[in-house]
Design a protein around this motif. Structure first.
Motif, short mmCIF file in Angstrom:
data_model
loop_
_atom_site.label_atom_id
_atom_site.label_comp_id
_atom_site.label_asym_id
_atom_site.label_seq_id
_atom_site.Cartn_x
_atom_site.Cartn_y
_atom_site.Cartn_z
N THR A 67 10.23 -4.93 0.41
CA THR A 67 9.83 -3.54 0.59
C THR A 67 10.14 -2.66 -0.61
N ARG A 68 10.66 -3.25 -1.66
CA ARG A 68 10.92 -2.51 -2.90
C ARG A 68 11.09 -3.51 -4.03
N TYR A 69 10.97 -3.04 -5.27
CA TYR A 69 11.26 -3.88 -6.42
C TYR A 69 12.13 -3.08 -7.37
N ASP A 70 13.35 -3.55 -7.51
CA ASP A 70 14.29 -2.97 -8.47
C ASP A 70 15.18 -4.11 -8.95
N ASP A 71 16.19 -3.80 -9.74
CA ASP A 71 17.04 -4.87 -10.30
C ASP A 71 17.72 -5.68 -9.20
N LEU A 72 18.20 -5.01 -8.15
CA LEU A 72 18.87 -5.72 -7.07
C LEU A 72 17.88 -6.61 -6.32
N ALA A 73 16.69 -6.09 -6.03
CA ALA A 73 15.68 -6.90 -5.33
C ALA A 73 15.30 -8.12 -6.16
N GLU A 74 15.13 -7.93 -7.46
CA GLU A 74 14.79 -9.06 -8.33
C GLU A 74 15.87 -10.13 -8.27
N LYS A 75 17.12 -9.71 -8.34
CA LYS A 75 18.24 -10.65 -8.27
C LYS A 75 18.23 -11.40 -6.93
N GLN A 76 18.00 -10.66 -5.84
CA GLN A 76 17.98 -11.27 -4.51
C GLN A 76 16.81 -12.23 -4.36
N LEU A 77 15.66 -11.87 -4.91
CA LEU A 77 14.51 -12.76 -4.82
C LEU A 77 14.78 -14.07 -5.57
N LYS A 78 15.39 -13.97 -6.73
CA LYS A 78 15.75 -15.19 -7.47
C LYS A 78 16.71 -16.05 -6.66
N GLN A 79 17.67 -15.41 -5.99
CA GLN A 79 18.64 -16.15 -5.19
C GLN A 79 17.98 -16.86 -4.00
N ILE A 80 17.04 -16.17 -3.34
CA ILE A 80 16.43 -16.83 -2.19
C ILE A 80 15.53 -17.99 -2.61
N VAL A 81 14.92 -17.87 -3.78
CA VAL A 81 14.12 -18.99 -4.29
C VAL A 81 15.04 -20.17 -4.61
N GLU A 82 16.20 -19.89 -5.21
CA GLU A 82 17.16 -20.95 -5.50
C GLU A 82 17.64 -21.63 -4.23
N SER A 83 17.65 -20.90 -3.10
CA SER A 83 18.10 -21.49 -1.84
C SER A 83 16.99 -22.25 -1.11
N GLY A 84 15.76 -22.24 -1.70
CA GLY A 84 14.69 -23.04 -1.12
C GLY A 84 13.52 -22.27 -0.53
N ILE A 85 13.58 -20.96 -0.50
CA ILE A 85 12.46 -20.17 0.02
C ILE A 85 11.32 -20.22 -1.00
N GLY A 86 10.08 -20.45 -0.53
CA GLY A 86 8.97 -20.65 -1.43
C GLY A 86 7.91 -19.56 -1.43
N SER A 87 8.20 -18.42 -0.78
CA SER A 87 7.19 -17.36 -0.77
C SER A 87 7.82 -15.99 -0.55
N PHE A 88 7.10 -14.98 -0.99
CA PHE A 88 7.48 -13.58 -0.76
C PHE A 88 6.35 -12.94 0.02
N LYS A 89 6.66 -11.93 0.82
CA LYS A 89 5.62 -11.11 1.45
C LYS A 89 5.89 -9.67 1.07
N VAL A 90 4.85 -9.00 0.59
CA VAL A 90 4.97 -7.59 0.23
C VAL A 90 4.12 -6.77 1.19
N PHE A 91 4.51 -5.52 1.36
CA PHE A 91 3.80 -4.60 2.23
C PHE A 91 3.20 -3.49 1.39
N LEU A 92 1.89 -3.28 1.53
CA LEU A 92 1.21 -2.24 0.77
C LEU A 92 0.93 -1.02 1.64
N ALA A 93 1.34 -1.06 2.88
CA ALA A 93 1.16 0.07 3.79
C ALA A 93 2.52 0.69 4.09
N TYR A 94 2.52 1.66 4.98
CA TYR A 94 3.77 2.29 5.44
C TYR A 94 4.51 2.98 4.31
N LYS A 95 3.79 3.87 3.65
CA LYS A 95 4.32 4.62 2.52
C LYS A 95 5.61 5.34 2.90
N GLY A 96 6.60 5.20 2.04
CA GLY A 96 7.89 5.83 2.28
C GLY A 96 8.80 5.05 3.22
#
Length: 97
Positions: free
Chosen positions: A2-31
């Protein structure tokens, strides 16, 4: 995601390292949940770099927000009104991406 910043990038890298193979982003629900176009672009770049798939919940966040405001003004706040705020006109982005 639901956001992209330095912390989110770090967390995404960690979940990929743990075996997760996909991300889902939301383009609706502004704010609330929706990412900006810039955040989407960065997410897609990171996903490519990490070799994972990105899926997206595609709706026109600006239009959904305006429809939600109108419904709130009209006092239409029940669950039966949800589809009126996410009508087909709010989904053209799904065909562009």
């Amino acid at each position: 995601m639901t956001r992209y910043d330095d912390l989110a990038e770090k967390q995404l890298k960690q979940i990929v390292e743990s075996g997760i193979g996909s991300f889902k982003v939301f383009l609706a629900y502004k704010g609330a949940f929706g990412v900006t176009d810039e955040e989407l672009y960065k997410t897609l770049g990171l996903a490519k770099k990490l070799g994972v798939i990105t899926t997206a919940h595609c709706e026109n966040a600006d239009l959904v927000l305006e429809l939600q405001k109108r419904l709130m003004f009209e006092g239409k706040t029940g669950p039966e009104c949800i589809m009126k705020a996410v009508r087909p006109l709010s989904k053209p982005k799904a065909f562009i991406i």
